[in-house]
Structure formats: C-alpha cells, structure tokens
Motif scaffolding. Structure first.
Motif, short mmCIF file in Angstrom:
data_model
loop_
_atom_site.label_atom_id
_atom_site.label_comp_id
_atom_site.label_asym_id
_atom_site.label_seq_id
_atom_site.Cartn_x
_atom_site.Cartn_y
_atom_site.Cartn_z
N VAL A 108 33.06 31.90 -10.99
CA VAL A 108 34.19 31.79 -9.95
C VAL A 108 34.17 32.49 -8.66
N ALA A 109 34.22 31.91 -7.61
CA ALA A 109 34.05 32.55 -6.26
C ALA A 109 35.60 32.86 -5.82
N VAL A 110 36.03 33.93 -5.74
CA VAL A 110 37.42 34.36 -5.24
C VAL A 110 37.25 34.54 -3.69
N PHE A 111 38.28 33.90 -3.11
CA PHE A 111 38.36 34.04 -1.60
C PHE A 111 39.66 34.69 -1.48
N ASP A 112 39.98 35.17 -0.21
CA ASP A 112 41.28 35.82 0.21
C ASP A 112 41.90 34.54 0.87
N ALA A 113 43.36 34.43 0.58
CA ALA A 113 44.07 33.17 1.25
C ALA A 113 44.27 33.42 2.79
N VAL A 114 44.10 34.67 2.99
CA VAL A 114 44.36 35.13 4.73
C VAL A 114 42.96 35.33 5.23
N ALA A 115 42.06 35.94 4.66
CA ALA A 115 40.73 36.16 5.45
C ALA A 115 39.81 34.93 5.16
N GLY A 116 39.96 34.28 4.05
CA GLY A 116 38.95 33.12 3.84
C GLY A 116 37.60 33.74 3.56
N VAL A 117 36.62 33.05 4.07
CA VAL A 117 34.98 33.68 3.77
C VAL A 117 34.97 35.00 4.67
N GLU A 118 34.66 35.86 3.96
CA GLU A 118 34.23 37.16 4.37
C GLU A 118 32.77 37.59 4.16
N PRO A 119 32.12 38.40 4.84
CA PRO A 119 30.70 38.67 4.97
C PRO A 119 30.10 38.75 3.66
N GLN A 120 30.83 39.60 2.66
CA GLN A 120 29.91 39.81 1.40
C GLN A 120 30.36 38.50 0.44
N SER A 121 31.23 37.59 0.77
CA SER A 121 31.47 36.56 0.05
C SER A 121 30.53 35.71 0.21
N GLU A 122 29.95 35.45 1.63
CA GLU A 122 29.00 34.49 1.90
C GLU A 122 27.63 35.06 1.41
N SER A 123 27.32 36.58 1.41
CA SER A 123 26.23 37.06 0.68
C SER A 123 26.23 36.47 -0.91
N VAL A 124 27.17 36.71 -1.53
CA VAL A 124 27.24 36.60 -2.99
C VAL A 124 27.02 34.79 -3.27
N TRP A 125 27.53 34.08 -2.39
CA TRP A 125 27.61 32.78 -2.28
C TRP A 125 25.86 32.40 -2.39
N ARG A 126 25.43 32.96 -1.30
CA ARG A 126 23.84 32.63 -1.07
C ARG A 126 23.04 33.22 -2.26
N GLN A 127 23.40 34.35 -3.04
CA GLN A 127 22.64 34.63 -4.29
C GLN A 127 22.87 33.68 -5.17
N ALA A 128 24.13 33.04 -5.45
CA ALA A 128 24.42 32.02 -6.35
C ALA A 128 23.69 30.72 -6.18
N ASP A 129 23.26 30.62 -4.90
CA ASP A 129 22.73 29.28 -4.46
C ASP A 129 21.17 29.52 -4.91
N ARG A 130 20.61 30.69 -4.68
CA ARG A 130 19.22 30.94 -5.27
C ARG A 130 18.99 30.83 -6.51
N HIS A 131 20.06 31.33 -7.38
CA HIS A 131 20.04 31.17 -8.86
C HIS A 131 20.27 29.85 -9.56
N GLY A 132 20.78 29.00 -8.41
CA GLY A 132 21.41 27.65 -8.99
C GLY A 132 22.67 27.58 -9.96
N VAL A 133 23.52 28.61 -9.67
CA VAL A 133 24.63 29.01 -10.66
C VAL A 133 25.80 27.83 -9.96
N PRO A 134 26.28 27.01 -10.95
CA PRO A 134 27.17 26.23 -10.65
C PRO A 134 28.79 27.10 -10.44
N ARG A 135 29.57 26.69 -9.38
CA ARG A 135 30.62 27.48 -9.34
C ARG A 135 31.93 26.72 -8.87
#
Length: 690
Positions: A108-135
């Motif tokens: 489950v990827a959690v995002f702040d409704a005000v800030a949206g995608v922040e730098p580290q949320s982008e990084s962990v999303w890319r990590q999940a992409d590399r591992h092929g983890v559905p979210r």
C-alpha cells in the motif's frame, strides 16, 4: 467489497503479505496503527505524537516521531491473515525498505493529500517497480487544509507514470471530510464524529451526478486495459461491480493499473475500505510466481506449497536482550520447531529453537510456519539478512536483497580506553542487524570508522551504542565516501610480473587497455567491465579469469587518495606465458599491479556523492534559500509555488549538506523543511580533491 475465503480448499488464498510504503510524514505508521485497531489486533489507537504506536516501538523512533526499523505485524480481516510490514520513510533507511520489498507480495503506497508525490515516495515506488511488487494507493490526510484528491492523483500519474484507477469520491473537503462514495457499488460510506464504523447509505444527491461521471470514467479506463471487461462493456455499455472488481484485481497484479482510495487515517476514516481493497486486489502467495534460486549452477523454482521442500529467506536480524531473532519469509515447504535447516550461503546447518508470530516487539509462539508465512525464529547463530535457509536434503540459494554502498562516515571512539573491546562488539552487532552499516579501521589514524547511508542513519546507530550498550562515545565530523574514475585512459599498457627466488618461479605478461565506461541505466556492471580480445591462445582462459580477479583487487584503492575506483573498462589485449612459471597466482598478481600502474598513468577524476534536495519554505524565504544552496555548490533544477509555500529542487554535493537542517530552520524561523535522495556521483572540484 468483502470476499470470503474457503480456507479448507487452500489456506494460502487467505494470506496477504504486504508493506506500507511512503515518504516520511505521509502517515504510514498511523495507517498501520489504524489497521491494527480496526482489525481488533489492538484495543486502543496508537498515536505517533504520543509515542504509543505498536510498530514504532524503539525508543529512538518514539523520541524522533519517525519509523527507523521495518516492523512486522500480523492481523486478520474478513477471514484473511494479513502479514504487514511498516517500512521507514526517510531516505537514510532505504535499505530497510529494500530488504522488506524483497519478501512482500504486495504494498500500500500512502500519499499526502496536500503534498502528493514527494521525493522519497518516488524512490520507494521505483524500488517496488524493481521488485515487481503490485500495489494500491491510499491518499491520506484528506481532512487537512489544502487536501485535494484530484491534484494528488495527478501528481501520481505525472511523476510515477502508472494508470491511477480511482475507486472512491470524497464526501466533503478538508475539515469537512466525512466519508467516501464507493464507485463500484455506488454507495456512500460516512464516518460520524466519535464513531469507528462507517454508516452505509445512498449516494448524496449533491454528488450523484459527479459519482456517475467518475464511475463511467473508471469503467472506460478498465475496459481499455482488460479484455474481459472490454467484452462486457461493448455488450452492455456498462460494467457490473463484480466485473470491475475482478478486472481491477487483474490489473493490480500485472501492474497495468493502480487502484486509488482516500481517507484520513488519523480520524479513522477510510481504513475499512482500504482493508477490503487489500484482500480484494492484492495477491496471495499463490498468485505470485514461484520463487527462483540456484543450486550447483542450475536454476530451480519452488512453489508456494507447504508440502514442497522448504526454502526461506532471512530479511532482518534483531539481536534482542532475550535472544537473536531472525525474520523469515517462508516461500515453500514447512518449518517446525526443532527442525534442522541448511544455510545455503555459509554451507552449514542451523537448528530452529522457536518459531514466533510477530506483532512488532511482541510475539506469539507457533509450532510451525508454512509457505507464505512471515515469522521470526530463535536459535539461528550465523544467518544474516539475505541468508537462504532450506531443507538439508534439497539445497537452494535464493537471490539476496541488494545492499547499497555507504556514502557517509564518522570516526567513533570510546571516552575510556578500557571500553574499546565493548565498542567493537557493539558495532559488530549493529552491522549484523543492518547490512547497510560498515565498520573499518583507518590504517593511518587507527580510528574506528562507521559508514552508513546518511547523517541521520549514523546518528541513530551511534545513539544505539550509547543507549543499548551503555558506552560513552565521541563521534567525529561526518565525511563522505569519495570514488575515483578514469577521465582519460591508456592503451597498450604493458606489465610483466617475474619472480625468481628459488623453487618454482612466477611469470605473467599482460597488455591492458583502460578507458572510461558508463554503466547501463539499470545499473548493470557495477561500475567495472572486463573483457579479453586475446587471440591464438596466448593467454589461456583460466589465466584470463585470474587477470580479471587481479584487476578487481586493484579497484579497492585508486591513485588519487586511495578511494575505490569505478566507471572503467579494462581490456586484456595481449600477453605471454611461461611453460613452467605461469600460474593463476602469477596472472592475478599481474592483473592487480598492472591495473594499479595503468591507473597511475591515466588521467583520474575524483567523484563525490550528490543528492537531489527538495526544500519547502514560505515564499518570502525563497531568496535566502536559493543563495544558501548556491553557496553549497547546489544547482537548482526546479521550483514551484503553492498555497503560500515554495518548493525548490536542487542537486547538491552531499558533503555540503551536513548541518543543513539546523541552518534551514534558523533561516525560516523553523518553518522550512527539506528532503534529500541520492542521485549518484559527480566530479569533485580540485579544491575538494586536495
């Protein structure tokens, strides 16, 4: 969206192994706490600001109000068992996230409704992409001023590039956020003040038209990407809730779409639909491909079957006062208390003393663990994070999680000379638990040097030495890990290794070309490539491998300052052998000293780690921030203004950021914040090189 599982058919269909991923302060831990509360695992809501959370149980986590260590918890919802890992959000602990993602089936990827995608949320999303983890995505903090679901979803689409499939419409905005419209079943879920359960009802009249429009957009987006949904859509010009749910499940698993929900975890609004989405859309251990490993050079796979040969991966080690806990993801087979298992890495047997179901720092004993389980075991002496444990009669080596190279170091010393051995023991325990920490002794000063992923990472590590081991330590100024690379190489560099001092001699003759090399976008190659163009058997193949090994030895210390060397390609173009005196040892030595001398003859460049910094400050403070970043050799790459605040993005050398948090707070009267994420290495100026 509740689904019922027939556990008599296969209990694994009712298991979900998932992680909570997000940028720091997006609300990951609060989401986890509300999940535990909603599922009845806890009977009181844990609060980050009160220090009463289950998963942030470490003293430092509660003091700092952030997640530092990945914590595993188990809960139940609607006939499903959910093994949940709350991961850190700060970039310094990205390796902890990497190890967790390696063993998860969904997230489950959690995002702040005000800030949206922040730098580290982008990084962990890319990590999940590399591992092929559905979210699936959860837009949190919908009750905050400035919260906007559509803006947050737009940032997800633009910065992360998935296809967001929004399945809810918020009821109310900001402080008036009271619930959501479920677009699949076209019903309203409202949480009244002071209540924990949602009240179900019809869609409010004021939202009926907008809900119908969004439901239509959802149907069209799903039909575009799912053949069965497209067929029904063409026949009926609409989709049933069951078809939509099945299609969303398929698109989530394949990564062709990301289901988006919203809510306010702090107010306990939106958590039940999130749990329903977890069990409906995210995969069970049976839905993911069988795990692959190797044995004797052959590739093998193991299914998620309790009756198959056992294979498990250790992803975390925790040395507690009551014993050493090793956290395992069991991929296949069954482990029982008292079993003997084979550590495929160390090639030795270990005995499982106890098996524990984990709830952060609390544990329930189990008699056995089966495929799909995430558990902790007691009794393993040598297993480390990344170790494969398997049945002794069916050995298998699973690919371990990658470990990032440390980029920051500090010198650590005890105040009393008599505590030196205790310090060494404490640091050894830290590196055992956290592979992204490294300890070495400086050969020039004799100091103990601790290396890690950032300033905060090292602060946390040294504070653990003080608190857990009762040691008084002094910590030097932080420094960064430099690298060296080739600017202009050499061709046809000749090195002869001849040694004759009685008995068998050593002879090796090599000719090397050295040139700069950029690794692929996916990081393949590790910064060094070796190849041979020798023809006619002038250097036998076994000696070519020895030359490569020698060259790799030479990469440890470069000619500029003894820093590791990266970014080069070495080609063995020619060589000579001797009938009696040539050997693997001779050619390895020739490779090592030949490349060392070739690097000295090349034009070398010193590299320093750089990071992308995102600074958020009041608009009236932007000028001072830009001047400060320029003074720190920063290069501004973007800026944006929103709601009285400005966000500045810049690339800055890591060495210039030490102490920046304090400086930023003083410049902005405590209102400025920043985040940083590594972006690699860049040439350092000559003044830095000296």
């Amino acid at each position: 969206m509740r689904t019922h599982v027939d556990s008599r058919t296969n209990p694994l269909t009712g298991v979900r192994n998932l992680g909570i991923l997000a940028h720091v302060d997006a609300g990951k831990t609060t989401v986890t706490e509300r999940i535990l509360y909603t599922t009845g695992t806890t009977h009181k809501r844990g609060e980050v600001h009160d220090g009463t959370t289950v998963t942030d149980f470490d003293a430092q986590e509660r003091d700092r109000g952030i997640t530092i260590f990945a914590a595993a918890v188990t809960c139940s919802w609607d006939g499903h068992r959910i093994n949940l890992i709350d991961t850190p959000g700060h970039v310094d602990f990205a390796d902890e996230v990497e190890r967790s993602l390696r063993v998860l089936d969904g997230a489950v990827a959690v995002f702040d409704a005000v800030a949206g995608v922040e730098p580290q949320s982008e990084s962990v999303w890319r990590q999940a992409d590399r591992h092929g983890v559905p979210r699936i995505a959860f837009v949190n903090k919908m009750d905050r001023a400035g919260a906007d679901l559509d803006t947050a979803v737009a940032s997800v689409r633009e910065r992360l590039h998935p296809v967001p499939l929004v399945v809810q419409l918020p009821i109310g905005a900001e402080d008036g956020f009271t619930g959501v419209v479920d677009l699949l079943r076209m019903r309203a879920l409202v949480w009244a003040d002071g209540t924990d359960a949602a009240e179900e009802g019809p869609v409010p009249d004021a939202l009926r038209e907008e809900a119908a429009r969004r439901r239509r957009l959802l149907e069209e987006a799903v039909a575009e990407r799912h053949p069965a949904a497209l067929e029904e859509f063409c026949d009926r010009e609409t989709l049933t809730a069951a078809t939509l749910a099945a299609a969303l499940r398929d698109l989530t698993r394949t990564g062709d779409g990301v289901v988006v929900l919203c809510g306010s975890a702090y107010r306990n609004r939106g958590v039940e639909p999130l749990l329903d989405a977890v069990v409906t859309y995210l995969p069970s251990p049976l839905d993911v491909p069988p795990v692959h490993g190797t044995h004797d050079g052959t590739r093998q796979e193991r299914p998620a079957d309790p009756a198959a040969p056992m294979a498990a991966l250790a992803f975390k080690v925790n040395a507690t006062p009551t014993g050493r806990l090793t956290y395992l993801r069991v991929y296949s087979g069954t482990i029982e208390k008292g079993d003997t298992v084979w550590d495929a890495g160390t090639r030795r047997t270990e005995r499982v003393g106890r098996i524990l179901r984990v709830r952060a720092d609390r544990h329930d004993p189990l008699e056995r663990a089966v495929a799909g389980d995430i558990v902790a075991v007691v009794g393993l002496k040598s297993a480390r994070a990344g170790s494969t444990l398997c049945a002794p009669g069916a050995p298998l080596l699973l690919e371990p999680p990658g470990v990032a190279e440390p980029v920051v170091h500090v010198a650590v010393e005890t105040r009393r000379a008599t505590d030196t051995d205790r310090l060494a023991s404490a640091l050894a325990r830290l590196t055992e638990e956290d592979p992204s920490l490294a300890v070495r002794t400086d050969p020039e000063t004799g100091q103990t040097v601790l290396s890690g992923m950032g300033e905060l990472h090292l602060e946390v590590a040294t504070e653990r030495v003080r608190r857990e081991h009762g040691l008084e330590v002094t910590v030097g100024r932080p420094g960064v890990a430099y690298r060296e690379t080739v600017g202009t190489g050499v061709t046809g560099f000749v090195h002869r290794h001849v040694k004759q001092d009685g008995g068998a001699g050593q002879f090796a003759h090599v000719v090397l070309d050295v040139e700069p090399w950029q690794e692929d976008a996916d990081g393949a190659g590790g910064g060094f490539v070796f190849r041979s163009t020798v023809v006619g058997g002038r250097v036998p193949q076994e000696y070519v491998r020895a030359v490569e090994a020698g060259c790799r030895d030479a990469l440890a210390e470069g000619p500029l300052g003894g820093h590791p060397v990266t970014g080069l390609r070495v080609t063995l173009t020619d060589g000579q052998t001797h009938v009696k005196d040539s050997s693997d040892t001779a050619f390895r030595t020739a490779g090592r000293f030949g490349l060392r001398d070739a690097l000295r003859a090349s034009e070398m460049v010193l590299l320093e780690p750089v990071v992308e910094v995102t600074v958020t400050v009041p608009e009236d403070a932007v000028g001072g921030v830009l001047g400060d970043l320029a003074a720190r050799r920063g290069r501004v790459t973007g800026s944006a203004a929103r709601g009285g605040t400005a966000q500045v993005t810049a690339t800055v050398p890591l060495a210039e950021l030490f102490g920046y948090a304090t400086r930023l707070r003083s410049r902005t009267q405590g209102r400025g914040t920043f985040t940083a994420r590594p972006t690699g290495y860049a040439p350092a100026p000559a003044v830095t090189a000296r």
